[in-house]
Design a protein around this motif. Structure first.
Motif, PDB file in Angstrom:
ATOM      1  N   VAL A 427       0.841  -1.207   0.000  1.00  0.00           N
ATOM      2  CA  VAL A 427       0.000   0.000   0.000  1.00  0.00           C
ATOM      3  C   VAL A 427       0.872   1.251   0.000  1.00  0.00           C
ATOM      4  CG1 VAL A 427      -1.651   1.324   1.370  1.00  0.00           C
ATOM      5  CG2 VAL A 427      -1.971  -1.128   1.073  1.00  0.00           C
ATOM      6  N   ARG A 428       1.956   1.226   0.771  1.00  0.00           N
ATOM      7  CA  ARG A 428       2.845   2.389   0.843  1.00  0.00           C
ATOM      8  C   ARG A 428       3.439   2.710  -0.524  1.00  0.00           C
ATOM      9  NH1 ARG A 428       7.109   2.087   5.491  1.00  0.00           N
ATOM     10  NH2 ARG A 428       5.186   2.546   6.633  1.00  0.00           N
ATOM     11  N   TYR A 429       3.820   1.677  -1.250  1.00  0.00           N
ATOM     12  CA  TYR A 429       4.407   1.920  -2.570  1.00  0.00           C
ATOM     13  C   TYR A 429       3.383   2.515  -3.545  1.00  0.00           C
ATOM     14  CZ  TYR A 429       6.416   1.107  -7.160  1.00  0.00           C
ATOM     15  OH  TYR A 429       6.864   1.283  -8.441  1.00  0.00           O
ATOM     16  N   VAL A 430       2.167   1.938  -3.596  1.00  0.00           N
ATOM     17  CA  VAL A 430       1.137   2.446  -4.513  1.00  0.00           C
ATOM     18  C   VAL A 430       0.745   3.866  -4.126  1.00  0.00           C
ATOM     19  CG1 VAL A 430      -1.175   2.046  -5.422  1.00  0.00           C
ATOM     20  CG2 VAL A 430       0.314   0.102  -4.968  1.00  0.00           C
ATOM     21  N   ARG A 431       0.626   4.150  -2.806  1.00  0.00           N
ATOM     22  CA  ARG A 431       0.308   5.512  -2.354  1.00  0.00           C
ATOM     23  C   ARG A 431       1.406   6.488  -2.726  1.00  0.00           C
ATOM     24  NH1 ARG A 431       3.541   8.319   0.819  1.00  0.00           N
ATOM     25  NH2 ARG A 431       3.742   6.545   2.235  1.00  0.00           N
ATOM     26  N   TRP A 432       2.654   6.097  -2.512  1.00  0.00           N
ATOM     27  CA  TRP A 432       3.788   6.978  -2.836  1.00  0.00           C
ATOM     28  C   TRP A 432       3.825   7.285  -4.325  1.00  0.00           C
ATOM     29  CZ3 TRP A 432       8.032   5.655  -5.943  1.00  0.00           C
ATOM     30  CH2 TRP A 432       9.058   6.606  -5.992  1.00  0.00           C
ATOM     31  N   LEU A 433       3.562   6.285  -5.163  1.00  0.00           N
ATOM     32  CA  LEU A 433       3.591   6.492  -6.608  1.00  0.00           C
ATOM     33  C   LEU A 433       2.470   7.437  -7.042  1.00  0.00           C
ATOM     34  CD1 LEU A 433       5.488   5.372  -8.756  1.00  0.00           C
ATOM     35  CD2 LEU A 433       3.775   3.651  -9.299  1.00  0.00           C
ATOM     36  N   ALA A 434       1.267   7.287  -6.469  1.00  0.00           N
ATOM     37  CA  ALA A 434       0.151   8.170  -6.815  1.00  0.00           C
ATOM     38  C   ALA A 434       0.448   9.605  -6.391  1.00  0.00           C
ATOM     39  CB  ALA A 434      -1.135   7.680  -6.142  1.00  0.00           C
ATOM     40  N   PHE A 435       1.030   9.795  -5.200  1.00  0.00           N
ATOM     41  CA  PHE A 435       1.370  11.142  -4.733  1.00  0.00           C
ATOM     42  C   PHE A 435       2.458  11.758  -5.616  1.00  0.00           C
ATOM     43  CE2 PHE A 435       3.881  14.069  -2.159  1.00  0.00           C
ATOM     44  CZ  PHE A 435       2.901  14.941  -1.715  1.00  0.00           C
ATOM     45  N   LYS A 436       3.456  10.976  -5.964  1.00  0.00           N
ATOM     46  CA  LYS A 436       4.558  11.458  -6.803  1.00  0.00           C
ATOM     47  C   LYS A 436       4.056  11.908  -8.168  1.00  0.00           C
ATOM     48  CE  LYS A 436       8.884   9.724  -8.844  1.00  0.00           C
ATOM     49  NZ  LYS A 436       8.412   9.534 -10.235  1.00  0.00           N
ATOM     50  N   GLU A 437       3.193  11.116  -8.794  1.00  0.00           N
ATOM     51  CA  GLU A 437       2.673  11.476 -10.117  1.00  0.00           C
ATOM     52  C   GLU A 437       1.786  12.718 -10.051  1.00  0.00           C
ATOM     53  OE1 GLU A 437       0.762   7.963 -11.459  1.00  0.00           O
ATOM     54  OE2 GLU A 437       2.641   6.922 -11.962  1.00  0.00           O
ATOM     55  N   LEU A 438       0.957  12.812  -9.002  1.00  0.00           N
ATOM     56  CA  LEU A 438       0.117  13.999  -8.850  1.00  0.00           C
ATOM     57  C   LEU A 438       0.963  15.243  -8.626  1.00  0.00           C
ATOM     58  CD1 LEU A 438      -2.651  15.360  -8.507  1.00  0.00           C
ATOM     59  CD2 LEU A 438      -2.587  14.697  -6.099  1.00  0.00           C
ATOM     60  N   LYS A 439       1.986  15.137  -7.781  1.00  0.00           N
ATOM     61  CA  LYS A 439       2.858  16.282  -7.510  1.00  0.00           C
ATOM     62  C   LYS A 439       3.573  16.734  -8.773  1.00  0.00           C
ATOM     63  CE  LYS A 439       5.054  18.896  -4.370  1.00  0.00           C
ATOM     64  NZ  LYS A 439       5.948  19.637  -5.248  1.00  0.00           N
ATOM     65  N   GLU A 440       4.066  15.802  -9.570  1.00  0.00           N
ATOM     66  CA  GLU A 440       4.762  16.154 -10.806  1.00  0.00           C
ATOM     67  C   GLU A 440       3.830  16.850 -11.790  1.00  0.00           C
ATOM     68  OE1 GLU A 440       6.341  12.491 -12.166  1.00  0.00           O
ATOM     69  OE2 GLU A 440       8.095  12.527 -10.819  1.00  0.00           O
ATOM     70  N   ARG A 441       2.603  16.354 -11.871  1.00  0.00           N
ATOM     71  CA  ARG A 441       1.658  16.978 -12.801  1.00  0.00           C
ATOM     72  C   ARG A 441       1.253  18.370 -12.342  1.00  0.00           C
ATOM     73  NH1 ARG A 441      -2.740  13.883 -12.456  1.00  0.00           N
ATOM     74  NH2 ARG A 441      -4.170  15.492 -11.723  1.00  0.00           N
ATOM     75  N   GLN A 442       1.040  18.549 -11.064  1.00  0.00           N
ATOM     76  CA  GLN A 442       0.644  19.864 -10.572  1.00  0.00           C
ATOM     77  C   GLN A 442       1.785  20.869 -10.626  1.00  0.00           C
ATOM     78  OE1 GLN A 442      -2.812  19.146 -10.811  1.00  0.00           O
ATOM     79  NE2 GLN A 442      -2.694  20.898  -9.451  1.00  0.00           N
ATOM     80  N   ASP A 443       3.018  20.402 -10.560  1.00  0.00           N
ATOM     81  CA  ASP A 443       4.168  21.305 -10.675  1.00  0.00           C
ATOM     82  C   ASP A 443       4.374  21.785 -12.104  1.00  0.00           C
ATOM     83  OD1 ASP A 443       4.671  21.151  -7.990  1.00  0.00           O
ATOM     84  OD2 ASP A 443       6.207  19.589  -8.156  1.00  0.00           O
ATOM     85  N   ASP A 444       3.777  21.087 -13.068  1.00  0.00           N
ATOM     86  CA  ASP A 444       3.852  21.484 -14.482  1.00  0.00           C
ATOM     87  C   ASP A 444       2.675  22.417 -14.765  1.00  0.00           C
ATOM     88  OD1 ASP A 444       3.976  21.753 -17.211  1.00  0.00           O
ATOM     89  OD2 ASP A 444       4.254  19.614 -17.605  1.00  0.00           O
ATOM     90  N   SER A 445       2.961  23.678 -15.062  1.00  0.00           N
ATOM     91  CA  SER A 445       1.894  24.669 -15.244  1.00  0.00           C
ATOM     92  C   SER A 445       0.956  24.314 -16.378  1.00  0.00           C
ATOM     93  CB  SER A 445       2.497  26.056 -15.481  1.00  0.00           C
ATOM     94  OG  SER A 445       3.317  26.047 -16.644  1.00  0.00           O
ATOM     95  N   SER A 446       1.442  23.609 -17.396  1.00  0.00           N
ATOM     96  CA  SER A 446       0.588  23.272 -18.534  1.00  0.00           C
ATOM     97  C   SER A 446      -0.332  22.084 -18.237  1.00  0.00           C
ATOM     98  CB  SER A 446       1.444  22.967 -19.763  1.00  0.00           C
ATOM     99  OG  SER A 446       2.265  21.834 -19.535  1.00  0.00           O
ATOM    100  N   ARG A 447      -0.106  21.386 -17.117  1.00  0.00           N
ATOM    101  CA  ARG A 447      -0.938  20.234 -16.768  1.00  0.00           C
ATOM    102  C   ARG A 447      -1.696  20.448 -15.464  1.00  0.00           C
ATOM    103  NH1 ARG A 447       2.806  15.164 -16.705  1.00  0.00           N
ATOM    104  NH2 ARG A 447       0.821  14.076 -16.815  1.00  0.00           N
ATOM    105  N   TRP A 448      -1.575  21.608 -14.870  1.00  0.00           N
ATOM    106  CA  TRP A 448      -2.195  21.914 -13.583  1.00  0.00           C
ATOM    107  C   TRP A 448      -3.716  21.966 -13.726  1.00  0.00           C
ATOM    108  CZ3 TRP A 448      -5.393  25.610 -11.518  1.00  0.00           C
ATOM    109  CH2 TRP A 448      -5.409  25.746 -10.133  1.00  0.00           C
ATOM    110  N   THR A 449      -4.436  21.439 -12.721  1.00  0.00           N
ATOM    111  CA  THR A 449      -5.896  21.510 -12.695  1.00  0.00           C
ATOM    112  C   THR A 449      -6.364  21.875 -11.288  1.00  0.00           C
ATOM    113  OG1 THR A 449      -6.166  19.159 -12.142  1.00  0.00           O
ATOM    114  CG2 THR A 449      -6.126  19.738 -14.494  1.00  0.00           C
ATOM    115  N   PRO A 450      -7.488  22.558 -11.148  1.00  0.00           N
ATOM    116  CA  PRO A 450      -8.013  22.869  -9.809  1.00  0.00           C
ATOM    117  C   PRO A 450      -8.317  21.623  -8.987  1.00  0.00           C
ATOM    118  CG  PRO A 450      -9.051  24.267 -11.458  1.00  0.00           C
ATOM    119  CD  PRO A 450      -8.257  23.240 -12.203  1.00  0.00           C
TER     120      PRO A 450
END
Length: 492
Positions: A427-450
């Motif tokens: 569970v820790r690995y799947v949670r960490w991967l989901a958080f990492k992907e969300l953080k990377e996408r939100q840090d990209d201004s062209s992929r950011w969503t509310p």
């Protein structure tokens, strides 16, 4: 006429410029909704006929609402509903009134097909009207000398003057790969500014959506309905005995097999039965007002409703035995729509309603359900349901991994529960991967969503950013977070 054409051309140029500025790399993020909203604004601003039709303005408001859904979190369903609403905005001023959803479905199908050729047709029409006597070669010859000569002098002056060289060096021409994108946006936007006039002409003579069964008569309808009711009584009786009451099945048939096999075939049976009922009781038929035929068909429609309810129960039992997914939520919503359609068919026969009334009611119900789904993250809903009060060892982490960041918050709550070491590790690995992907996408201004920003803020407040990372990140893993020992260690 010429002025309105130029206004629409200017609106097209504005839409292409907006697309170019919003999407420097890829079509994603909040820019999808901003482009959709700008597209609606351009269409309404450049077309006077839309502003003078109340129903077209209502469709424009619906398109703006779906553009808002795309702003929050772009998805294929929200985009499809936006396109349907915008196409209605473009086409409604060309129709005398909204007749029925059947004809408008055909018009929406023809709109993109004929719309792709519309820019070329308008260019040809413009040339015939205003450029019939213009020689393209003569224009090229006239402009050749000043353009080529001017470019040569600028290059020579740049070699001699560093100020001119710097000014020319600051000019950045767009890359060639963006030109096809501009052409694609042009082909996409222009039909909404000038829809093809052939759409209304091709759909003017469409027949009413009345299904027909050749060779039917009152005796054949009565015999068929009596036989169909007997067959359906047998099927529904089995479901009541073994599905609804939980009775023991015969040897060789498991409860899981009985539940799983009948879910979708029974829905298809109910849909075919509904169409047959409409065909047997079409207006003007001998069975339309026959009392026994009407009683038998109402009984048959009621049995079909029980059939759909049994199918829904099968799906619910299967969900409880396995897990909930976004597609299973959609399947339950579809079953509810089929049930409503059967009720409407029965009311149409009893009350003598028209086929137009039936089609419009079903289309309105489907549009309502789809509109709600466009604003709800079904994957996140399914993930939250699966995690809540479930045995953590039975949760399909591969599915939660496929859901993506929609499963992040449920995974955080799951990780906080009492887990055995192996399950916690996965569970820790799947949670960490989901958080990492969300953080990377939100840090990209062209992929950011509310929606992504809200989800990231809530996950951060729950401590996802400071929680321990999974150990052995160098080891390749399967979709559920287990270490894949058949593959070598990653070297990075």
């Amino acid at each position: 006429m010429r002025g309105t054409f130029l206004i629409k051309a200017a609106g097209l140029a504005l839409a292409v410029l907006l697309f170019d500025r919003l999407f420097p790399d890829w079509f994603d993020g909040i820019g999808v909704g901003l482009f959709a909203g700008g597209w609606v604004a351009v269409v309404v601003a450049t077309r006077r006929d839309i502003r003078h039709r109340r129903i077209a303005l209502v469709a424009a408001l619906a398109a703006a609402v779906f553009a808002g859904a795309l702003v929050d979190d772009p998805g294929p369903l929200a985009w499809a509903l936006f396109w349907v609403a915008l196409s209605l905005v473009a086409l409604l001023p060309k129709a005398a009134a909204f007749d029925d959803a059947w004809r408008w479905g055909v018009r929406l199908f023809l709109h993109p097909l004929l719309g792709l050729a519309q820019p070329f047709a308008d260019l040809a029409r413009l040339r015939r009207r205003h450029g019939a006597h213009v020689d393209s070669w003569r224009i090229a010859a006239t402009l050749g000398l000043p353009l080529i000569g001017g470019a040569a002098f600028l290059l020579m002056f740049a070699a001699a003057n560093p100020l001119i060289e710097q000014a020319l060096g600051a000019v950045r021409l767009p890359p060639l790969w963006r030109i096809p994108l501009w052409i694609a946006v042009t082909l996409l936007v222009w039909p909404s500014l000038r829809p093809s006039p052939r759409i209304m002409a091709l759909t003017a003579g469409l027949p009413d959506p009345e299904p027909r069964l050749p060779g039917t008569s009152l005796p054949s309808v009565l015999i068929a309905l009596a036989l169909f009711n007997l067959i359906f009584v047998f099927q529904n009786g089995l479901d009541i005995a073994f599905l609804w009451s939980g009775g023991a099945l015969p040897d060789g048939i498991s409860q899981a097999e009985y539940v799983h096999r009948g879910a979708y075939p029974l829905i298809g049976t109910a849909m075919i039965a509904g169409i047959m009922a409409l065909a047997m009781f079409r207006p003007g038929s001998a069975s339309e007002h026959h009392p026994w035929a009407r009683r038998l068909v109402i009984l048959w429609v009621a049995q079909n409703s029980v059939l759909v309810a049994s199918s829904a129960l099968r799906r619910i039992d299967y969900i409880e035995a396995s897990m909930l997914t976004a597609w299973r939520i959609a399947a339950l919503a579809w079953m509810a729509l089929v049930t409503l359609g059967l009720v409407l068919i029965a009311w149409r026969i009893v009350a003598g309603k028209s086929a137009r009334w039936l089609v419009n009611c079903n289309a309105l119900a489907a549009a309502t359900v789809l509109s709600v789904c466009a604003f709800v993250d079904l994957g996140a809903t399914a993930a939250a349901w699966n995690v809540r009060d479930a045995d953590p060892r039975r949760i399909d982490l591969c599915y939660l991994r496929d859901v993506g960041d929609g499963a992040l918050l449920p995974l955080i709550h799951l990780e906080g529960r009492l887990l055995d070491p192996v399950t916690r590790y996965k569970v820790r690995y799947v949670r960490w991967l989901a958080f990492k992907e969300l953080k990377e996408r939100q840090d990209d201004s062209s992929r950011w969503t509310p929606r992504g920003a809200r989800r990231l803020a809530e996950a951060t407040a729950l401590g996802a950013a400071t929680r321990a990372k999974p150990a052995s990140l160098r080891r390749p893993r399967t979709c559920d977070g287990s270490i894949d020992r058949s593959l070598p260690t990653l070297n990075y």
